[in-house]
Write a protein that holds these residues in place. Structure first.
Motif, short mmCIF file in Angstrom:
data_model
loop_
_atom_site.label_atom_id
_atom_site.label_comp_id
_atom_site.label_asym_id
_atom_site.label_seq_id
_atom_site.Cartn_x
_atom_site.Cartn_y
_atom_site.Cartn_z
N ALA A 31 0.84 -1.21 0.00
CA ALA A 31 0.00 0.00 0.00
C ALA A 31 0.88 1.25 0.00
CB ALA A 31 -0.92 0.00 1.21
N ARG A 32 0.26 2.35 -0.34
CA ARG A 32 0.93 3.66 -0.25
C ARG A 32 0.97 4.08 1.22
NH1 ARG A 32 1.24 7.78 -4.31
NH2 ARG A 32 2.76 9.32 -3.57
N SER A 33 1.97 4.83 1.58
CA SER A 33 2.14 5.26 2.96
C SER A 33 0.88 5.97 3.48
CB SER A 33 3.32 6.23 3.09
OG SER A 33 4.51 5.61 2.64
N ARG A 34 0.41 5.53 4.62
CA ARG A 34 -0.75 6.10 5.31
C ARG A 34 -2.01 6.10 4.43
NH1 ARG A 34 3.66 8.81 6.46
NH2 ARG A 34 3.32 10.35 4.82
N ARG A 35 -2.09 5.08 3.55
CA ARG A 35 -3.25 4.99 2.66
C ARG A 35 -3.89 3.61 2.73
NH1 ARG A 35 -3.27 8.23 -1.93
NH2 ARG A 35 -5.29 7.28 -2.36
N TYR A 36 -3.86 3.00 3.92
CA TYR A 36 -4.57 1.73 4.08
C TYR A 36 -4.78 1.48 5.56
CZ TYR A 36 -6.21 -2.88 2.63
OH TYR A 36 -6.98 -3.98 2.38
N ILE A 37 -5.39 0.34 5.88
CA ILE A 37 -5.69 0.00 7.27
C ILE A 37 -4.38 -0.27 8.00
CG2 ILE A 37 -6.94 -1.59 8.78
CD1 ILE A 37 -8.71 -2.24 6.27
N ARG A 38 -4.21 0.36 9.13
CA ARG A 38 -2.97 0.26 9.88
C ARG A 38 -2.70 -1.19 10.30
NH1 ARG A 38 -2.53 4.33 14.76
NH2 ARG A 38 -2.71 5.73 12.96
N GLY A 39 -1.47 -1.62 10.12
CA GLY A 39 -1.05 -2.95 10.55
C GLY A 39 -1.25 -4.04 9.52
N TYR A 40 -1.84 -3.70 8.36
CA TYR A 40 -2.13 -4.72 7.35
C TYR A 40 -1.02 -4.86 6.32
CZ TYR A 40 -7.09 -5.38 8.58
OH TYR A 40 -8.27 -5.69 9.20
N ALA A 41 -0.48 -3.73 5.85
CA ALA A 41 0.31 -3.73 4.61
C ALA A 41 1.73 -3.22 4.82
CB ALA A 41 -0.40 -2.84 3.58
N HIS A 42 2.58 -3.49 3.82
CA HIS A 42 3.79 -2.70 3.64
C HIS A 42 3.32 -1.34 3.14
CE1 HIS A 42 6.40 -6.18 4.04
NE2 HIS A 42 5.80 -6.80 3.06
N GLU A 43 3.66 -0.29 3.84
CA GLU A 43 3.28 1.05 3.42
C GLU A 43 4.52 1.75 2.90
OE1 GLU A 43 0.76 3.28 6.00
OE2 GLU A 43 -0.27 1.50 6.76
N ILE A 44 4.51 2.03 1.60
CA ILE A 44 5.71 2.49 0.92
C ILE A 44 5.38 3.64 -0.03
CG2 ILE A 44 6.79 0.21 1.07
CD1 ILE A 44 6.04 -0.09 -1.97
N GLU A 45 6.42 4.20 -0.63
CA GLU A 45 6.25 5.21 -1.66
C GLU A 45 6.52 4.59 -3.04
OE1 GLU A 45 5.09 8.55 -1.30
OE2 GLU A 45 4.43 7.35 0.41
N PRO A 46 6.06 5.26 -4.10
CA PRO A 46 6.17 4.65 -5.44
C PRO A 46 7.57 4.20 -5.84
CG PRO A 46 4.67 6.51 -5.52
CD PRO A 46 5.27 6.51 -4.14
N ALA A 47 8.60 4.90 -5.41
CA ALA A 47 9.96 4.53 -5.80
C ALA A 47 10.36 3.15 -5.28
CB ALA A 47 10.95 5.58 -5.30
#
Length: 363
Positions: free
Chosen positions: A117-133
């Motif tokens: 997922a994109r950073s701070r764009r999904y349910i907390r604790g579920y995903a790798h939260e990253i930026e496009p790069a």
């Protein structure tokens, strides 16, 4: 002959929608249509038999707050088994559930690794939260960890605009999907809204989860590219409650979620009518309980998909799509037996008479 019991399934065996046999045998944990010689003790099972059902979107090892312990994950898997779902596509989990593979009494799982997922764009604790790069690197890692699938979060609420919005720029999506395909994995994405779909499909995505944002303009594109959808209608039923919680802070988002919910059945029926492959998934795990596969099949019928096609979406067609056998000669004996013909009334799926997994009656 191994320590597996010999089973004789009698009545009607639905090896395919139009391939109905009178019986099958289970010998050494595998299906055969040839009567075994000298089988010794044989257990008879009577009724209408289907391949073990498929839940093509669930999350074993995931709870409302994120990863759960092994005991809870086991209960989730057992609940699916009791419902007749013997093949699960785990569409994203932060838990390591490889131990399930060593348990002959638990459903088989096809994993998509952890959500990306994109950073701070999904349910907390579920995903790798990253930026496009960082998307290509994470896709590569999850492709290697999974079982031939990678799961992206394609859209989510953008708090800056107060509504659903795409999570990734087009060039990042293209590069990420190309990397997954290079590694032999297929890619699916969580998508509620309309705006992320064209970029994902034109970038080569293989499947879209939920797909509530399908429009008449986008449906031909999905059909032309052969992109499957897993509507998870039992999850979409929660949209009004979600919308009510956002009325004050995010009114645009709330109104959008209500519109997507109101047209959900038309969206699925129009997709099916256009030839888009539709498969059964419940989104169990997180906020929804496991064991809802029969309810999802019934929802597809309510949406206007013919009962036999809705049944195929959780059995013959779904297994073929995932590359797993049904009730072919020599296949692992994973099957569910019902009191009456599920092609005539899919509601019978809610009450399995017997569940056979890896050649053993487990229920």
């Amino acid at each position: 002959m191994s320590d597996h019991p010999v089973l004789h399934v009698k009545g009607r065996v639905l090896a395919g929608p139009d391939d109905v046999r009178d019986e099958l045998w289970v010998v050494g944990g595998r299906v055969t249509y040839d009567r075994p010689a000298g089988a010794g003790d044989v257990r008879a099972v009577q009724g209408w038999a289907l391949p073990g059902l498929v839940d093509a979107h669930c999350h074993v090892g995931l709870g409302a707050e994120g990863p759960v312990d092994a005991d809870t994950a086991e209960k989730q898997a057992l609940t699916d088994r009791e419902a007749g779902a013997l093949l699960l596509r785990d569409a994203g989990s932060p838990s390591d559930t490889r131990w399930v593979d060593d348990r002959a009494d638990l459903p088989k799982i096809i994993r998509a690794g952890r959500h990306i997922a994109r950073s701070r764009r999904y349910i907390r604790g579920y995903a790798h939260e990253i930026e496009p790069a960082d998307l290509v690197a994470h896709v590569g890692r999850e492709a290697r960890r999974g079982d031939g699938w990678v799961k992206l979060v394609g859209d989510w609420i953008d708090r800056g605009v107060g509504d659903l919005a795409p999570c990734w720029p087009r060039e990042a999506v293209e590069a990420g999907i190309a990397e997954a395909h290079r590694l032999g994995a297929r890619v699916t994405a969580h998508c509620f809204a309309e705006s992320s779909l064209r970029d994902l499909v034109e970038s080569g995505i293989d499947c879209v989860e939920h797909a509530t944002g399908l429009t008449p303009e986008l449906i031909p594109l999905f059909a032309e590219r052969g992109v499957a959808i897993v509507p998870t209608l039992v999850n979409i039923a929660t949209f009004p409650d979600l919308a009510a919680g956002g009325d004050e802070k995010y009114p645009r988002w709330s109104a959008h979620m209500r519109r997507l919910h109101e047209r959900r059945y038309d969206t699925v029926r129009d997709a099916y009518d256009a030839g888009i492959p539709v498969y059964v998934g419940t989104d169990a795990g997180g906020s929804l309980p496991h064991g809802l596969v029969a309810a999802e099949v019934a929802e597809l019928v309510t949406a206007g998909i013919p009962p036999v096609e809705a049944l195929a979406a959780t059995s013959w067609a779904a297994r073929a799509w995932l590359g797993r056998p049904g009730l072919e000669e020599g296949a692992p004996a994973d099957l569910v037996v019902y009191e009456s013909d599920p092609r005539a009334d899919v509601r019978v799926l809610a009450a399995p008479r017997r569940v056979v997994l890896n050649g053993r009656v487990v229920q």
